[in-house]
Each structure stands twice: as C-alpha cells, then as structure tokens.
Design a protein around this motif. Structure first.
Motif, PDB file in Angstrom:
ATOM      1  N   VAL A 129       0.847  -1.146   0.031  1.00  0.00           N
ATOM      2  CA  VAL A 129      -0.124   0.009   0.132  1.00  0.00           C
ATOM      3  C   VAL A 129       0.737   1.221  -0.057  1.00  0.00           C
ATOM      4  O   VAL A 129       1.972   1.253   0.469  1.00  0.00           O
ATOM      5  CB  VAL A 129      -1.195  -0.122   1.032  1.00  0.00           C
ATOM      6  CG1 VAL A 129      -2.001  -1.377   1.165  1.00  0.00           C
ATOM      7  CG2 VAL A 129      -0.103   0.028   2.516  1.00  0.00           C
ATOM      8  N   VAL A 130       0.256   2.167  -0.832  1.00  0.00           N
ATOM      9  CA  VAL A 130       0.873   3.583  -0.588  1.00  0.00           C
ATOM     10  C   VAL A 130       0.571   4.440   0.619  1.00  0.00           C
ATOM     11  O   VAL A 130      -0.482   4.468   0.951  1.00  0.00           O
ATOM     12  CB  VAL A 130       0.668   4.374  -1.855  1.00  0.00           C
ATOM     13  CG1 VAL A 130       1.318   5.802  -1.949  1.00  0.00           C
ATOM     14  CG2 VAL A 130       1.076   3.529  -3.336  1.00  0.00           C
ATOM     15  N   ARG A 179      -6.707   0.811   2.982  1.00  0.00           N
ATOM     16  CA  ARG A 179      -6.161   1.365   1.980  1.00  0.00           C
ATOM     17  C   ARG A 179      -6.004   0.495   0.669  1.00  0.00           C
ATOM     18  O   ARG A 179      -5.858   0.969  -0.426  1.00  0.00           O
ATOM     19  CB  ARG A 179      -4.553   1.748   2.327  1.00  0.00           C
ATOM     20  CG  ARG A 179      -4.206   2.554   3.352  1.00  0.00           C
ATOM     21  CD  ARG A 179      -2.779   2.742   3.631  1.00  0.00           C
ATOM     22  NE  ARG A 179      -2.410   3.609   4.566  1.00  0.00           N
ATOM     23  CZ  ARG A 179      -2.540   4.953   5.093  1.00  0.00           C
ATOM     24  NH1 ARG A 179      -3.162   5.534   3.868  1.00  0.00           N
ATOM     25  NH2 ARG A 179      -2.262   5.479   6.024  1.00  0.00           N
ATOM     26  N   ILE A 180      -6.428  -0.678   0.738  1.00  0.00           N
ATOM     27  CA  ILE A 180      -6.568  -1.695  -0.291  1.00  0.00           C
ATOM     28  C   ILE A 180      -7.893  -1.653  -0.813  1.00  0.00           C
ATOM     29  O   ILE A 180      -8.187  -1.931  -1.889  1.00  0.00           O
ATOM     30  CB  ILE A 180      -6.161  -3.367   0.295  1.00  0.00           C
ATOM     31  CG1 ILE A 180      -4.613  -3.225   0.756  1.00  0.00           C
ATOM     32  CG2 ILE A 180      -6.381  -4.044  -0.912  1.00  0.00           C
ATOM     33  CD1 ILE A 180      -4.279  -4.653   1.217  1.00  0.00           C
ATOM     34  N   GLY A 214      -1.981   5.895  -9.068  1.00  0.00           N
ATOM     35  CA  GLY A 214      -2.604   7.056  -9.239  1.00  0.00           C
ATOM     36  C   GLY A 214      -2.517   7.759  -8.088  1.00  0.00           C
ATOM     37  O   GLY A 214      -2.308   9.046  -7.890  1.00  0.00           O
ATOM     38  N   GLU A 215      -2.270   6.966  -6.865  1.00  0.00           N
ATOM     39  CA  GLU A 215      -2.017   7.714  -5.664  1.00  0.00           C
ATOM     40  C   GLU A 215      -0.723   8.317  -5.504  1.00  0.00           C
ATOM     41  O   GLU A 215      -0.716   9.390  -5.193  1.00  0.00           O
ATOM     42  CB  GLU A 215      -2.133   6.439  -4.566  1.00  0.00           C
ATOM     43  CG  GLU A 215      -3.535   6.192  -4.139  1.00  0.00           C
ATOM     44  CD  GLU A 215      -4.067   7.008  -3.245  1.00  0.00           C
ATOM     45  OE1 GLU A 215      -3.738   7.091  -1.836  1.00  0.00           O
ATOM     46  OE2 GLU A 215      -5.117   7.757  -3.670  1.00  0.00           O
ATOM     47  N   ILE A 216       0.286   7.609  -6.038  1.00  0.00           N
ATOM     48  CA  ILE A 216       1.599   8.090  -6.107  1.00  0.00           C
ATOM     49  C   ILE A 216       1.528   9.490  -6.714  1.00  0.00           C
ATOM     50  O   ILE A 216       1.964  10.587  -6.274  1.00  0.00           O
ATOM     51  CB  ILE A 216       2.579   7.166  -6.619  1.00  0.00           C
ATOM     52  CG1 ILE A 216       2.753   6.011  -5.736  1.00  0.00           C
ATOM     53  CG2 ILE A 216       3.840   7.898  -6.952  1.00  0.00           C
ATOM     54  CD1 ILE A 216       3.438   4.801  -6.504  1.00  0.00           C
ATOM     55  N   ARG A 217       0.915   9.651  -7.890  1.00  0.00           N
ATOM     56  CA  ARG A 217       1.049  10.819  -8.712  1.00  0.00           C
ATOM     57  C   ARG A 217       0.248  11.738  -8.218  1.00  0.00           C
ATOM     58  O   ARG A 217       0.568  13.116  -8.288  1.00  0.00           O
ATOM     59  CB  ARG A 217       0.614  10.762 -10.236  1.00  0.00           C
ATOM     60  CG  ARG A 217       1.363   9.352 -10.836  1.00  0.00           C
ATOM     61  CD  ARG A 217       0.891   9.331 -12.423  1.00  0.00           C
ATOM     62  NE  ARG A 217       1.731   8.413 -12.993  1.00  0.00           N
ATOM     63  CZ  ARG A 217       1.384   6.966 -13.372  1.00  0.00           C
ATOM     64  NH1 ARG A 217       0.060   6.797 -13.255  1.00  0.00           N
ATOM     65  NH2 ARG A 217       2.241   6.296 -14.051  1.00  0.00           N
TER      66      ARG A 217
END
Ligand SMILES: [Zn+2]
Length: 250
Positions: A129-130, A179-180, A214-217
C-alpha cells in the motif's frame, strides 16, 4: 595496447558492470568464454556505479529489471560476491529503482529481479500500500538519490488483499486494509467475488497496484513532476507466486 589504453578499457568494462547483475557477456555482447579475468571479476563484484545508473533511461532500467526476473525464472541468476558488493557500495549508493512490494515472504524483490547490494531501494508493507512514509521514501530515492523508476509490485494470492475482501478487523491491520479496499469496487470481474476465488483475488490485487500508481502521482507532486519531465517512470507489476513471472501492468 598501451598501459594507459588498457587501463582505460578495464575502467570502461568495470563501469559497464552488469547492471542489476546481468551477465556481462550479454551486457556488452561478448561471449562468456572470451571474457578476461577483469571482466569476470567485474561481472560478480562491485555495485551499480553513478555513471552506469545515470547513463540509463527509465525504460532501460525497466528492461534490466525484466531481464533480471527472466534470469531468476530460468535458474540463471548472477553468481554474486556479496562481500565485494558490500565493499563497493559502502562509500555511496546509486540505485536505479525504488520498489514498493508486499511483506509476503515469497516476494523478495532483490531475488526475483536478481539484483545485488546497491542496485535498488526496496520498501515493503503488507499489500504494497502507498502511504506517506513510502511516498517520502520514493521521493528520497528519486529526487535526492537519482533513481529512475518507481515500481509498485503486487503479487498473486496476496493475504492482505484477501483480508480486505473479507473485511477483516484486527488491530492496526484494519487501517492498513482500508488502503486496499478502494480496489474492490474498482475491480471489473465476472465470477465469484470471494477471497476463495484466486482469479478474483488477483484481479483485486492488480487493481490495487493500478490505483497505487494514481495515488503516487496524486499525492506526490515531486514524483509526478519528475515523471512528466521524463526523468523517472512510475509503473506497476504483478508477481506470480507459481511461475515466478513479473508481469508489468502498464
Ligand atoms: Zn501480499
């Protein structure tokens, strides 16, 4: 050949040391039988140099990761001298990638990509998970240290994904599984949507990897900006526990 040019050649060969442990013969197109002792030593020791890392594009780094996984799958892993790699990297590290993987004991990124000491940053957390700390680690890896690739690595039969599907409630695990969970409604799947159905679990895991990218960006303007400039590539993959294959999802 003069001493100077011989030294220069040796230095070039050492500089071309197998990135991520690739066999030098493959790397420079020289049949293994014709390798000099210097080349052989270079193929098994040292760590990724700044020059070699900086000379590669993000696409080339991904290609080397794929080659490393192929060596793992086919039982042709690079013979390693970890003490030599430790010595070579003690004064500085120049990893080419940062990998976010699951804590699952069957998914050791260094092994399945056949990387050595100093080749890649690895962050592991259940369900890959991010979170803020992982984002900070990725920003350090890319913006400070110069890594070229951010890889989110999911895997088949992930227990954390099964736990999210089953709505498990257990201490701090509850918050992690939350988060998942967005991956569950995001998964398009025809068939039984149950943690007992392996293809469904793997489809959710794959969706979770894609959402993670997408979360990272979205949550790291630093990484998003580096990617827009072409300095880094943010990508995801799924590791198959049975076949040993890493399949990139984008
Ligand atoms: Zn897992």
């Amino acid at each position: 050949m003069s001493t100077t040019s011989k030294r220069s050649l040796d230095s070039q060969l050492l500089g071309r040391r197998t990135f991520l442990g690739a066999a030098l013969g493959t790397c420079v197109g020289t049949p293994l039988a014709r390798l000099s002792l210097v080349q052989l030593a270079a193929s098994r020791s040292g760590s990724l140099t700044k020059e070699r890392r900086d000379s590669m594009s993000p696409a080339q780094v991904i290609e080397e990761l794929k080659k490393g996984n192929e060596r793992f799958r086919t039982g042709k892993m690079t013979p390693r001298d970890y003490l030599a790699e430790k010595r070579a990297s003690a004064a500085g590290q120049y990893p080419a990638a940062v990998i976010l993987g699951c804590v699952d004991s069957r998914v050791p990124a260094e092994i399945i990509f056949d990387t050595g000491i100093g080749d890649a940053f690895i962050g592991r957390v259940a369900g890959n998970v991010v979170n803020d700390d992982m984002l900070g680690s990725m920003e350090f890896a890319c913006a400070v240290s110069g890594a070229k690739v951010v890889l989110v690595l999911g895997h088949t039969a992930c227990g954390a994904v099964k736990g999210a599907i089953d709505d498990v409630v257990l201490g701090n695990l509850t918050g992690l599984l939350a988060r998942i969970k967005p991956a569950i409604p995001a998964t398009e799947f025809d068939g039984e949507k149950s943690s007992k159905n392996a293809p469904y679990v793997d489809a959710v895991a794959r969706a979770s990897v894609v959402l993670g990218l997408g979360e990272i960006r979205r949550r790291s303007p630093i990484l998003e900006d580096l990617e827009k400039k072409g300095t880094i590539k943010i990508t995801g993959a799924m590791y198959d526990l049975s076949s040993g294959m890493v399949n990139f999802v984008v």
